[in-house]
Design a protein around this motif. Sequence first.
Motif, PDB file in Angstrom:
ATOM      1  N   ASP A  70      -6.007 -42.011  16.458  1.00  0.00           N
ATOM      2  CA  ASP A  70      -7.441 -42.105  16.104  1.00  0.00           C
ATOM      3  C   ASP A  70      -8.182 -40.943  16.084  1.00  0.00           C
ATOM      4  OD1 ASP A  70      -7.144 -44.805  15.248  1.00  0.00           O
ATOM      5  OD2 ASP A  70      -7.836 -45.554  17.217  1.00  0.00           O
ATOM      6  N   ASN A  71      -7.834 -40.050  17.389  1.00  0.00           N
ATOM      7  CA  ASN A  71      -8.579 -38.913  17.525  1.00  0.00           C
ATOM      8  C   ASN A  71      -8.351 -37.664  16.648  1.00  0.00           C
ATOM      9  OD1 ASN A  71     -10.248 -39.810  19.952  1.00  0.00           O
ATOM     10  ND2 ASN A  71      -8.077 -39.602  21.353  1.00  0.00           N
ATOM     11  N   TRP A  72      -7.029 -37.482  16.230  1.00  0.00           N
ATOM     12  CA  TRP A  72      -6.881 -36.273  15.464  1.00  0.00           C
ATOM     13  C   TRP A  72      -6.992 -36.796  14.039  1.00  0.00           C
ATOM     14  CZ3 TRP A  72      -3.138 -37.273  11.792  1.00  0.00           C
ATOM     15  CH2 TRP A  72      -2.045 -38.051  11.893  1.00  0.00           C
ATOM     16  N   LEU A  73      -6.983 -38.022  13.477  1.00  0.00           N
ATOM     17  CA  LEU A  73      -7.309 -38.675  12.386  1.00  0.00           C
ATOM     18  C   LEU A  73      -8.684 -38.345  12.230  1.00  0.00           C
ATOM     19  CD1 LEU A  73      -6.656 -39.587   9.487  1.00  0.00           C
ATOM     20  CD2 LEU A  73      -6.964 -41.755  10.425  1.00  0.00           C
ATOM     21  N   GLY A  74      -9.645 -38.600  13.103  1.00  0.00           N
ATOM     22  CA  GLY A  74     -10.912 -38.266  13.177  1.00  0.00           C
ATOM     23  C   GLY A  74     -11.334 -36.732  13.003  1.00  0.00           C
ATOM     24  N   ALA A  75     -10.708 -36.208  13.735  1.00  0.00           N
ATOM     25  CA  ALA A  75     -10.747 -34.651  13.572  1.00  0.00           C
ATOM     26  C   ALA A  75     -10.399 -33.988  12.250  1.00  0.00           C
ATOM     27  CB  ALA A  75      -9.821 -33.996  14.680  1.00  0.00           C
ATOM     28  N   LEU A  76      -9.382 -34.690  11.703  1.00  0.00           N
ATOM     29  CA  LEU A  76      -9.013 -34.416  10.352  1.00  0.00           C
ATOM     30  C   LEU A  76     -10.233 -34.585   9.329  1.00  0.00           C
ATOM     31  CD1 LEU A  76      -6.352 -33.186   9.057  1.00  0.00           C
ATOM     32  CD2 LEU A  76      -5.913 -35.625   8.444  1.00  0.00           C
ATOM     33  N   ARG A  77     -10.751 -35.784   9.298  1.00  0.00           N
ATOM     34  CA  ARG A  77     -12.014 -36.083   8.730  1.00  0.00           C
ATOM     35  C   ARG A  77     -13.285 -35.114   8.787  1.00  0.00           C
ATOM     36  NH1 ARG A  77     -11.477 -41.632  11.116  1.00  0.00           N
ATOM     37  NH2 ARG A  77      -9.986 -42.858   9.751  1.00  0.00           N
ATOM     38  N   HIS A  78     -13.572 -34.827   9.994  1.00  0.00           N
ATOM     39  CA  HIS A  78     -14.865 -34.025  10.459  1.00  0.00           C
ATOM     40  C   HIS A  78     -14.219 -32.702   9.912  1.00  0.00           C
ATOM     41  CE1 HIS A  78     -18.384 -32.794  12.395  1.00  0.00           C
ATOM     42  NE2 HIS A  78     -17.656 -31.723  12.774  1.00  0.00           N
ATOM     43  N   GLY A  79     -13.100 -32.017  10.182  1.00  0.00           N
ATOM     44  CA  GLY A  79     -12.716 -30.807   9.723  1.00  0.00           C
ATOM     45  C   GLY A  79     -12.835 -30.724   8.062  1.00  0.00           C
ATOM     46  N   ALA A  80     -12.553 -31.793   7.255  1.00  0.00           N
ATOM     47  CA  ALA A  80     -12.651 -31.619   5.996  1.00  0.00           C
ATOM     48  C   ALA A  80     -14.176 -31.566   5.476  1.00  0.00           C
ATOM     49  CB  ALA A  80     -12.083 -32.866   5.314  1.00  0.00           C
ATOM     50  N   SER A  81     -14.964 -32.372   6.411  1.00  0.00           N
ATOM     51  CA  SER A  81     -16.325 -32.469   5.975  1.00  0.00           C
ATOM     52  C   SER A  81     -17.234 -31.196   6.225  1.00  0.00           C
ATOM     53  CB  SER A  81     -16.880 -33.741   6.987  1.00  0.00           C
ATOM     54  OG  SER A  81     -17.221 -33.238   8.081  1.00  0.00           O
ATOM     55  N   ILE A  82     -16.655 -30.447   7.064  1.00  0.00           N
ATOM     56  CA  ILE A  82     -17.361 -29.131   7.518  1.00  0.00           C
ATOM     57  C   ILE A  82     -16.665 -27.928   6.612  1.00  0.00           C
ATOM     58  CG2 ILE A  82     -18.327 -30.083   9.645  1.00  0.00           C
ATOM     59  CD1 ILE A  82     -16.282 -28.448  11.268  1.00  0.00           C
ATOM     60  N   GLY A  83     -15.698 -28.233   6.003  1.00  0.00           N
ATOM     61  CA  GLY A  83     -14.920 -27.114   5.147  1.00  0.00           C
ATOM     62  C   GLY A  83     -13.971 -26.605   6.074  1.00  0.00           C
ATOM     63  N   ARG A  84     -13.557 -26.882   7.230  1.00  0.00           N
ATOM     64  CA  ARG A  84     -12.261 -26.411   7.538  1.00  0.00           C
ATOM     65  C   ARG A  84     -10.850 -26.569   6.966  1.00  0.00           C
ATOM     66  NH1 ARG A  84     -13.557 -24.028  12.862  1.00  0.00           N
ATOM     67  NH2 ARG A  84     -15.731 -24.108  12.723  1.00  0.00           N
ATOM     68  N   PHE A  85     -10.419 -26.309   5.835  1.00  0.00           N
ATOM     69  CA  PHE A  85      -9.810 -26.819   4.909  1.00  0.00           C
ATOM     70  C   PHE A  85      -8.453 -26.160   5.248  1.00  0.00           C
ATOM     71  CE2 PHE A  85     -13.549 -26.622   1.769  1.00  0.00           C
ATOM     72  CZ  PHE A  85     -13.607 -28.097   1.734  1.00  0.00           C
ATOM     73  N   THR A  86      -8.217 -24.927   5.829  1.00  0.00           N
ATOM     74  CA  THR A  86      -6.861 -24.344   6.267  1.00  0.00           C
ATOM     75  C   THR A  86      -6.467 -25.219   7.437  1.00  0.00           C
ATOM     76  OG1 THR A  86      -7.690 -22.115   5.459  1.00  0.00           O
ATOM     77  CG2 THR A  86      -5.617 -22.474   6.949  1.00  0.00           C
ATOM     78  N   ALA A  87      -7.020 -25.547   8.368  1.00  0.00           N
ATOM     79  CA  ALA A  87      -6.783 -26.146   9.698  1.00  0.00           C
ATOM     80  C   ALA A  87      -6.234 -27.684   9.096  1.00  0.00           C
ATOM     81  CB  ALA A  87      -8.043 -26.236  10.571  1.00  0.00           C
ATOM     82  N   VAL A  88      -7.056 -28.397   8.157  1.00  0.00           N
ATOM     83  CA  VAL A  88      -6.818 -29.665   7.744  1.00  0.00           C
ATOM     84  C   VAL A  88      -5.463 -29.724   6.962  1.00  0.00           C
ATOM     85  CG1 VAL A  88      -7.553 -31.520   5.941  1.00  0.00           C
ATOM     86  CG2 VAL A  88      -9.256 -30.548   7.590  1.00  0.00           C
ATOM     87  N   LEU A  89      -5.322 -28.820   6.117  1.00  0.00           N
ATOM     88  CA  LEU A  89      -4.023 -28.635   5.226  1.00  0.00           C
ATOM     89  C   LEU A  89      -2.751 -28.399   6.209  1.00  0.00           C
ATOM     90  CD1 LEU A  89      -2.586 -28.784   2.518  1.00  0.00           C
ATOM     91  CD2 LEU A  89      -3.432 -26.497   2.181  1.00  0.00           C
ATOM     92  N   ASP A  90      -3.145 -27.405   7.105  1.00  0.00           N
ATOM     93  CA  ASP A  90      -1.988 -27.278   7.983  1.00  0.00           C
ATOM     94  C   ASP A  90      -1.441 -28.439   8.796  1.00  0.00           C
ATOM     95  OD1 ASP A  90      -1.725 -24.427   7.357  1.00  0.00           O
ATOM     96  OD2 ASP A  90      -2.959 -23.702   9.125  1.00  0.00           O
ATOM     97  N   CYS A  91      -2.440 -29.229   9.208  1.00  0.00           N
ATOM     98  CA  CYS A  91      -2.353 -30.407   9.683  1.00  0.00           C
ATOM     99  C   CYS A  91      -1.712 -31.505   8.913  1.00  0.00           C
ATOM    100  CB  CYS A  91      -3.621 -31.104  10.498  1.00  0.00           C
ATOM    101  SG  CYS A  91      -3.165 -32.665  11.570  1.00  0.00           S
TER     102      CYS A  91
END
Length: 743
Positions: free
Chosen positions: A466-487
């Motif tokens: 639940d935590n890393w999935l929430g981080a994935l959502r938030h990362g996408a919402s603030i434009g951290r696309f590289t980190a989201v894609l790597d994950c």
Amino acid sequence: MLRRHRHAARLTLEQLAEASGVSARTLSDMERGRSKGPQHRTVTALADALGLADADRKQLVELAREGRLRDHWARPTGLCELPRSVDDFTGRVAGLAWTRELLRAGDAPGAAGVGLITGSAGLGKTTLAIHAAHALRPDFPDGVFFLDLFGMSPRPLPVDDALGMLLRALGIADQQIPGDVTERASLYRSLLRDRRVLIVLDNAAFEEQVRPLLPGGGAGKALVSSRRLLAGLEGVRRLALGPLPLLEATELLTGILKDRGAPDEGSAVGQLAQLCGGLPLALRIAGNRLVSRPSWNAADLAARLTNEERRLDQLSAGDLKIATAFGLSYEQLATSTRRLFRRLALVPGRNFDAALAAVVGGTSIEEAWNALDELVDLGLLQDRTSERYRFHDLVRLFARDRLQQEEPAAERDALTVTMTSWLLRMATTAGRWFEPGYGDPGQADPDAAELSSAEKADHWLRVNADNWLGALRHGASIGRFTAVLDCAESMDWFSDRWMHAPHWYEVFTLGAEAAAALGDPARQAAQLNMLAWVHLLPREDPETTLRYTAQAIDLATRSGATTQIALAHHHAGGALRRLGRLDEAIAAETQAAQIHLANGDIDRYCHSLGALGTCLRDAGHHTKALEQYLDLLALLNDDRSGMTPSVAAIIRPIALARVGECLGLLGHRAEAIIKLTEAISLMEQVQLPVPQAHSLETLAVLLAEEDRTGESCHAYARAAEVYEAIGDADASSRCRDLANAAP
């Protein structure tokens, strides 16, 4: 009577005092009628010194007891009186039984005489203690007394004041109460030793406040309630209260509302009870609001509480406020602990560990442990198994409110970014453990030291999903696309280990969107292939799989990503096979295998060979399928093939199981059973629950056909357990029924 027995024994007051150990002044008070109810041990000492026979001894003891009872009923009223019990008390059956057992225990040495009820604000500790005390009043003829220790106040009740109040309630005149705390405690314990008294000590602050107020053994009993765990108290039995189950919560709310003129829908009352999180205080507030406003109904109030931003404000009725109850505990915390408490509201999942708490709080892991212990001690956090913590839903909302009130928006945003980055980095590192030939991905990241093995990485990903999935959502919402894609990319191989997890569609959708935002068609094709896999296996939607593979082939062809082209053909082959289009499926899997072989990707080549064998099997070409699987096993067992050992370890048991299936289809059941049994054992070793469950079910069928009924039932039962573990309830029920159907 005492004077008559003394004269008969020809003893002076001084001589009887010396023989009995009772002071001459006490003897004089008794003979002159000033002390009509002396303590039991005093009377027995006098009877021993006078050498009284059984009848005289019994008469003297009974007269003293009658005097004590007269003293009790003649004592000043209104001192430490037990508050009234609520008429609509509901639930807590186990807690009431625990209290009865504790307080009705005998006076033998070692018998528990003190019960400690702990729990967070709003759980009804005081209400339970008072209700139990009223119910047990007949068991305590010498009195039931209640004292609020004001544990949540900035100035808890001092011990000497508490002892003074209790001594007065027990009938001791002010002039007879010692000034010294130690002497007060000694006198207090002496009074409780021979009296059937129950002392209810509510809202205790700390151990030092409570210890002098506890009975020292004998007839007296005590019930203590506290928000703190009071872990230092010795010789007490403990009852930790939790929220009411939904059924009991609904019953409590229904009881509060029973005299309302307007009836409420049962479903609305149940929803309201659920929104109150099982906290009796919240349920009481909600019920009181409805009772005091006849024009409202439960559905209206439930609709208001559904809005998390306003829920705490709505849980307020007169001087009852759920936020106030939590606030009293919050004010008890050290400044650093308050800061961590409110910042933990940023954690996206339902639970967390000390490592994540340290990141959110900006502290060391040791400081985080200390703060978490303090929060658990006050009931503001619940500690779970495996050193994990969680909020009650309403406490989380309170923490979030404190965060918004006490920390600027810019700091909150910065904290969220820090936490998001850490969670994505940890998840990516953990996911890399399952990629062929990656080595130890934790070596380059000191923060990931806890991910020191594949087993630990697997555990971390599951408990923190639940935590890393929430981080994935938030990362996408603030434009951290590289980190989201790597994950998202790092979850490729791990997703096979946790196939039926519910979040893979969202993970790979976010990955595909991030790749598109970065303008990388090859990586976007890879994420679309993962979405094709999600719909092929966990979701069993082959038509949607074909739509994703078509998009992936288009993107991969334009970018020259041959591996993704092959993977798209492989997934398409699986979808076509499930749709019964077997010739097309065989062609797709053959094309995928050829591309992987041309690329020198032996790992994926073997995957495609296995899938091709399955297509041949389903097409009825059982002998060809068996030959295909035997060739695959030979390749897997060839040390010179160049295959990654970890990948071979996963494919080998699946290929072995397929060999068994083909042998069974060809009528070689005994040999098939041997192969399947070996494959199932290997699957358990490498943690492949989905194919293990399917193989167990196939094995059960073959065993039944061989009239090995007991073994067949056992295989069905094991299959049911594995299906249940992966969340396939229908398959689990089917296998359990078959296991129980045999005569």
